[in-house]
Design a protein around this motif. Structure first.
Motif, mmCIF file in Angstrom:
data_model
loop_
_atom_site.group_PDB
_atom_site.id
_atom_site.type_symbol
_atom_site.label_atom_id
_atom_site.label_comp_id
_atom_site.label_asym_id
_atom_site.label_seq_id
_atom_site.Cartn_x
_atom_site.Cartn_y
_atom_site.Cartn_z
ATOM 1 N N LEU A 1 0.839 -1.208 0.000
ATOM 2 C CA LEU A 1 0.000 0.000 0.000
ATOM 3 C C LEU A 1 0.870 1.253 0.000
ATOM 4 O O LEU A 1 0.554 2.254 0.640
ATOM 5 C CB LEU A 1 -0.905 -0.014 1.235
ATOM 6 N N GLY A 2 1.974 1.198 -0.741
ATOM 7 C CA GLY A 2 2.987 2.233 -0.651
ATOM 8 C C GLY A 2 2.508 3.642 -0.918
ATOM 9 O O GLY A 2 2.878 4.577 -0.203
ATOM 10 N N GLU A 3 1.695 3.843 -1.939
ATOM 11 C CA GLU A 3 1.261 5.207 -2.245
ATOM 12 C C GLU A 3 0.228 5.710 -1.245
ATOM 13 O O GLU A 3 0.143 6.919 -0.997
ATOM 14 C CB GLU A 3 0.749 5.302 -3.675
ATOM 15 N N PRO B 1 3.559 11.833 -6.531
ATOM 16 C CA PRO B 1 2.747 11.873 -7.756
ATOM 17 C C PRO B 1 1.600 12.876 -7.643
ATOM 18 O O PRO B 1 1.136 13.187 -6.543
ATOM 19 C CB PRO B 1 2.230 10.439 -7.884
ATOM 20 N N ASP B 2 1.154 13.347 -8.775
ATOM 21 C CA ASP B 2 0.007 14.257 -8.794
ATOM 22 C C ASP B 2 -1.304 13.513 -8.580
ATOM 23 O O ASP B 2 -2.304 14.109 -8.173
ATOM 24 C CB ASP B 2 -0.044 15.007 -10.133
ATOM 25 N N ARG B 3 -1.302 12.219 -8.889
ATOM 26 C CA ARG B 3 -2.511 11.407 -8.712
ATOM 27 C C ARG B 3 -2.125 10.133 -7.966
ATOM 28 O O ARG B 3 -1.195 9.433 -8.346
ATOM 29 C CB ARG B 3 -3.115 11.055 -10.083
ATOM 30 N N TRP B 4 -2.849 9.833 -6.893
ATOM 31 C CA TRP B 4 -2.508 8.697 -6.041
ATOM 32 C C TRP B 4 -3.182 7.420 -6.520
ATOM 33 O O TRP B 4 -4.275 7.450 -7.101
ATOM 34 C CB TRP B 4 -2.906 8.973 -4.592
ATOM 35 N N ARG B 5 -2.532 6.299 -6.258
ATOM 36 C CA ARG B 5 -3.048 4.989 -6.676
ATOM 37 C C ARG B 5 -4.323 4.635 -5.907
ATOM 38 O O ARG B 5 -4.476 4.963 -4.727
ATOM 39 C CB ARG B 5 -1.974 3.928 -6.442
ATOM 40 N N ASP B 6 -5.229 3.947 -6.589
ATOM 41 C CA ASP B 6 -6.503 3.526 -6.005
ATOM 42 C C ASP B 6 -6.367 2.099 -5.471
ATOM 43 O O ASP B 6 -6.096 1.167 -6.235
ATOM 44 C CB ASP B 6 -7.596 3.592 -7.082
ATOM 45 N N TYR B 7 -6.559 1.921 -4.166
ATOM 46 C CA TYR B 7 -6.439 0.602 -3.546
ATOM 47 C C TYR B 7 -7.803 0.023 -3.150
ATOM 48 O O TYR B 7 -7.865 -0.916 -2.357
ATOM 49 C CB TYR B 7 -5.554 0.691 -2.299
ATOM 50 N N ASP C 1 2.183 9.734 -15.888
ATOM 51 C CA ASP C 1 2.130 10.320 -14.546
ATOM 52 C C ASP C 1 2.386 9.284 -13.450
ATOM 53 O O ASP C 1 2.479 9.638 -12.272
ATOM 54 C CB ASP C 1 0.769 10.975 -14.304
ATOM 55 N N GLU C 2 2.486 8.025 -13.824
ATOM 56 C CA GLU C 2 2.702 6.964 -12.833
ATOM 57 C C GLU C 2 4.129 7.035 -12.284
ATOM 58 O O GLU C 2 5.067 7.382 -12.998
ATOM 59 C CB GLU C 2 2.466 5.603 -13.480
ATOM 60 N N TRP C 3 4.268 6.692 -11.013
ATOM 61 C CA TRP C 3 5.578 6.668 -10.352
ATOM 62 C C TRP C 3 6.033 5.231 -10.130
ATOM 63 O O TRP C 3 5.224 4.344 -9.847
ATOM 64 C CB TRP C 3 5.509 7.380 -9.004
ATOM 65 N N GLY C 4 7.363 5.016 -10.201
ATOM 66 C CA GLY C 4 7.937 3.704 -9.929
ATOM 67 C C GLY C 4 8.504 3.574 -8.532
ATOM 68 O O GLY C 4 9.033 2.521 -8.170
ATOM 69 N N MET C 5 8.444 4.640 -7.722
ATOM 70 C CA MET C 5 8.877 4.623 -6.327
ATOM 71 C C MET C 5 7.861 5.369 -5.490
ATOM 72 O O MET C 5 7.165 6.254 -6.000
ATOM 73 C CB MET C 5 10.254 5.296 -6.160
ATOM 74 N N THR C 6 7.798 5.025 -4.212
ATOM 75 C CA THR C 6 6.911 5.738 -3.303
ATOM 76 C C THR C 6 7.615 6.981 -2.761
ATOM 77 O O THR C 6 8.846 7.044 -2.744
ATOM 78 C CB THR C 6 6.486 4.845 -2.131
ATOM 79 N N PRO C 7 6.864 7.977 -2.270
ATOM 80 C CA PRO C 7 7.490 9.197 -1.747
ATOM 81 C C PRO C 7 8.425 8.957 -0.576
ATOM 82 O O PRO C 7 9.366 9.724 -0.357
ATOM 83 C CB PRO C 7 6.290 10.047 -1.316
ATOM 84 N N GLN C 8 8.207 7.895 0.193
ATOM 85 C CA GLN C 8 9.022 7.624 1.385
ATOM 86 C C GLN C 8 10.278 6.812 1.061
ATOM 87 O O GLN C 8 10.982 6.357 1.963
ATOM 88 C CB GLN C 8 8.195 6.921 2.458
ATOM 89 N N THR C 9 10.597 6.662 -0.213
ATOM 90 C CA THR C 9 11.782 5.923 -0.649
ATOM 91 C C THR C 9 12.989 6.853 -0.735
ATOM 92 O O THR C 9 12.918 7.917 -1.345
ATOM 93 C CB THR C 9 11.538 5.286 -2.026
#
Length: 684
Positions: A364-366, A428-434, A470-478
């Motif tokens: 649930l990284g994002e 990211p400008d748009r967060w992943r939907d879990y 716009d997708e990210w390959g790392m989370t902000p806390q990385t």
């Protein structure tokens, strides 16, 4: 440069190439490190800078620091990662202690962590969670049966031939299934094939580990486990013989082989490909990119020639290993004993809470990252970082224009690519939907399995959709950063934008040497030996003038030869070809950052601080971020398998090629790092 090229640049390159002044905003606060952003007490002035700049700048730090028992490496990256982990732990434990509404991402974060931390419940369930798959594997009777189960996402074991959804390197607007070889339990093919004593010992330890885990998992009785382990090791050794060397796998044009479904079937005759594709969720895919094309036929033959009984043992082991962290402690400890202690030299397992934080990040990284950004990353930091990126972009442009080995024709295209670089900073400008991920507060194994399936299903769904830039390959806390050649973008998560990398209150020279070097490094990946094979839009194609391509390759060859002379461990030299992309990134990045720093002075002399010139402080800023201690086993693994040179050579291997470093520290012939001017490599 010809007038026509200059005109083209003005029309197509929006960066002003006139003189400019680069600044890092001043701060009223004090630097976090030392009086001006550098830990002067961490130096070792007994060492001459020209003999070993890595230890001259950081040897005191290395003498006073000790490797934590749960670490195989300890450096500034790791200390900052620990800080990010503590910040993330606070977020997760707050959410676990104060559950949010059912179904919300915040509730799922807390529930996932609580289940992972409930080791009593995991112990009470024993092997029951894995028993259905182990029982199913035990009943498999044919190679087609093996493929149907081996490639199922809920089983999720490695295999000799695997597929994954990736971006098409020659058409970055679409996704494609990439087929590659895999199937090993040891890090790389050389671990199976080298006859050195250290590698024979690793194989003996691995063989014993295989037997113990099969016995612990109830797959084989003690008297049978040794034979099963021998068969698994023998099978993986045969797979390893068919693998490409890791350095060859970096060559992007060699690993891009577009094939139709019919062509892939022809390449893998004897292998139950149809069953494998259906089980993996790729049943409708009609085109594939095959990486190691000439390995497919022999791997397919090996799959068919290997007895079904051996594949059953192989699958049972890899299934148990992949699920160990959410199985009883005896299984978890056994996997750690080999992969942690024996293979990497780590004395103690990491505390459960740290592993729990990582597990939540994986699943649930994002969702965690969204809260992390709210608590720990300011809009001002993002604005300052954006300004720094543009400063480095301008400096890079000036250096490209001044390159003596590149023709105007190629410079024009290189500048277009530089102008097209897209920076992503912080989050990211748009967060992943879990919302589709089901999480239970009392089922750690089930959560891990459902999270894997969620990721697989999300990945497969991309095959019918255009790529999302716009997708990210790392989370902000990385605590890391990356460059994507297919999107021509550089990405800097929020967690890396902290001291010692970036501190608004620090001396500008230190910031330019630290975060400036990192920005330049990531930009440099667009122009390293592999990233340079993509154009401004990310398309894998040749855009170089032939003469320039030859000159660039020759420069890269010289740099690879330099690094291949370094011997971090007795008898084990660096593979300069394997690490070439990262080394070009370091060399180009630090060169560009130094130019940006000099330009920031606006023609004025930098002040002398603590007896150090601005140029000296710049190079100390770079060296400070690479202060690192290694365990020998971890260092060996990095040398053998990693694209990055060990930290020592990310300092010493780079600075010896920069004229400014020689001038800053008075390095002369006779010093150990000294290179005559004609032997210094200058690429970007």
């Amino acid at each position: 440069m010809t007038a026509s090229v200059r005109s083209g640049l003005r029309a197509g390159f929006p960066i002003a190439l006139a003189s400019f002044i680069l600044t890092i905003p001043a701060s009223a606060e004090s630097p976090e490190i030392g009086a001006w952003g550098f830990d002067t007490a961490g130096k070792d002035t007994v060492v001459r800078p020209g003999d070993d700049f890595f230890r001259y700048s950081g040897g005191g730090w290395m003498q006073r620091e000790t490797l934590p028992a749960d670490r195989t490496r300890w450096g500034t990256f790791d200390k900052l990662a620990d800080r990010a982990s503590l910040d993330t732990r606070k977020i997760i434990e707050d959410l676990a202690a104060n559950p949010a509404a059912e179904g919300t991402p915040q509730r799922k974060i807390g529930d996932y962590y609580r289940a992972y931390m409930d080791t009593a419940a995991i112990e009470a369930r024993g092997l029951a969670p894995v028993q259905p798959v182990l029982d199913e594997v035990r009943q498999l009777a044919s190679h087609a049966d093996i493929a149907r189960v081996m490639y199922r996402p809920d089983v999720s074991v490695t295999a000799p031939i695997v597929g994954r959804v990736s971006i098409d390197q020659k058409n970055p607007d679409r996704h494609v299934v990439t087929v590659t070889h895999a199937g090993l339990g040891l890090p790389e093919r050389e671990y199976y094939l080298r006859d050195d004593a250290q590698f024979r010992e690793i194989r003996d330890q691995y063989r014993a580990h295989l037997a113990r885990l099969l016995e612990l998992g109830g797959v084989a009785r003690a008297e049978e486990a040794a034979g099963a382990a021998e068969r698994i090791l023998a099978l993986e050794t045969e797979i390893a013989k068919l693998h490409w060397p890791v350095a060859k796998r970096r060559e992007r044009e060699l690993t891009y082989n577009l094939r139709t479904r019919a062509q892939l079937l022809e390449m893998t005759q004897g292998f139950p490909l149809t069953e494998a594709l259906e089980s993996a969720g790729f049943g409708k895919a009609q085109e594939f990119v095959v990486r190691e094309a000439d390995a497919m036929a022999p791997l397919a033959a090996l799959f068919r020639q290997t007895p079904v009984a051996t594949w059953r043992e192989y699958m049972a082991y890899h299934y148990l290993r992949s699920k160990a962290s959410v199985l009883p402690q005896a299984v978890d400890d056994e996997v750690f004993t080999f992969y942690g202690k024996q293979l990497n030299g780590q004395p103690e397992q990491r505390p459960r809470w740290k592993r729990g934080v990582d597990a939540v990040d994986d699943a649930l990284g994002e969702a965690v990252g969204q809260v992390y950004v709210e608590r720990h990353f300011s809009p001002d930091s993002k604005a300052q970082m954006s300004a720094l990126v543009e400063n480095l972009r301008k400096a890079y442009a000036q250096r490209i224009l001044a390159l003596p080995w590149m023709t105007d024709e190629t410079k024009k295209v290189a500048l277009e690519k530089l102008a097209a670089f897209r920076p992503k900073i912080g989050y990211p400008d748009r967060w992943r939907d879990y919302s589709a991920l089901e999480v239970s507060a009392s089922d750690a194994f089930g959560n891990a399995r459902r999270a894997e399936l969620f990721d697989v299903e999300r990945s497969i769904a991309k095959l019918d959709k255009p790529t999302d830039r716009d997708e990210w390959g790392m989370t902000p806390q990385t605590v890391n950063a990356y460059y994507s050649p297919v999107f021509n973008e550089i990405v800097f998560p929020a967690a890396i934008l902290q001291p010692p990398f970036f501190d608004p209150a620090a001396d500008p020279a230190v910031n330019y040497g630290a975060i400036g070097g990192v920005i330049g490094h990531e930009m440099g990946h667009g122009f390293d030996d592999q990233g340079s094979k993509s154009d401004a839009r990310g398309v894998l194609r040749t855009w170089w003038n032939e003469r320039d391509e030859t000159a660039f390759k020759q420069l890269g060859d010289r740099l690879a030869q330099q690094y291949s002379q370094f011997e971090p461990l007795p008898g084990l030299r660096l593979n300069g070809r394997l690490s070439l992309g990262e080394n070009i990134g370091d060399l180009g990045g630090l060169s560009v950052a130094f130019e940006a720093y000099r330009l920031s002075l606006g023609g004025q002399a930098a002040p002398v601080v603590d007896g150090m010139t601005g140029d000296q402080r710049f190079f100390h800023g770079w060296a400070q971020v690479w202060r690192t201690l290694f365990r020998e086993q971890r260092l060996r693994n990095q040398i053998m398998t990693g694209p990055h040179s060990p930290a020592e050579f990310r300092v010493n291997g780079v600075v010896r090629n920069l004229d400014a470093w020689y001038e800053a520290f008075g390095v002369k012939p006779g010093d150990k790092l000294y290179l005559p001017p004609e032997e210094r490599v200058r690429i970007w």
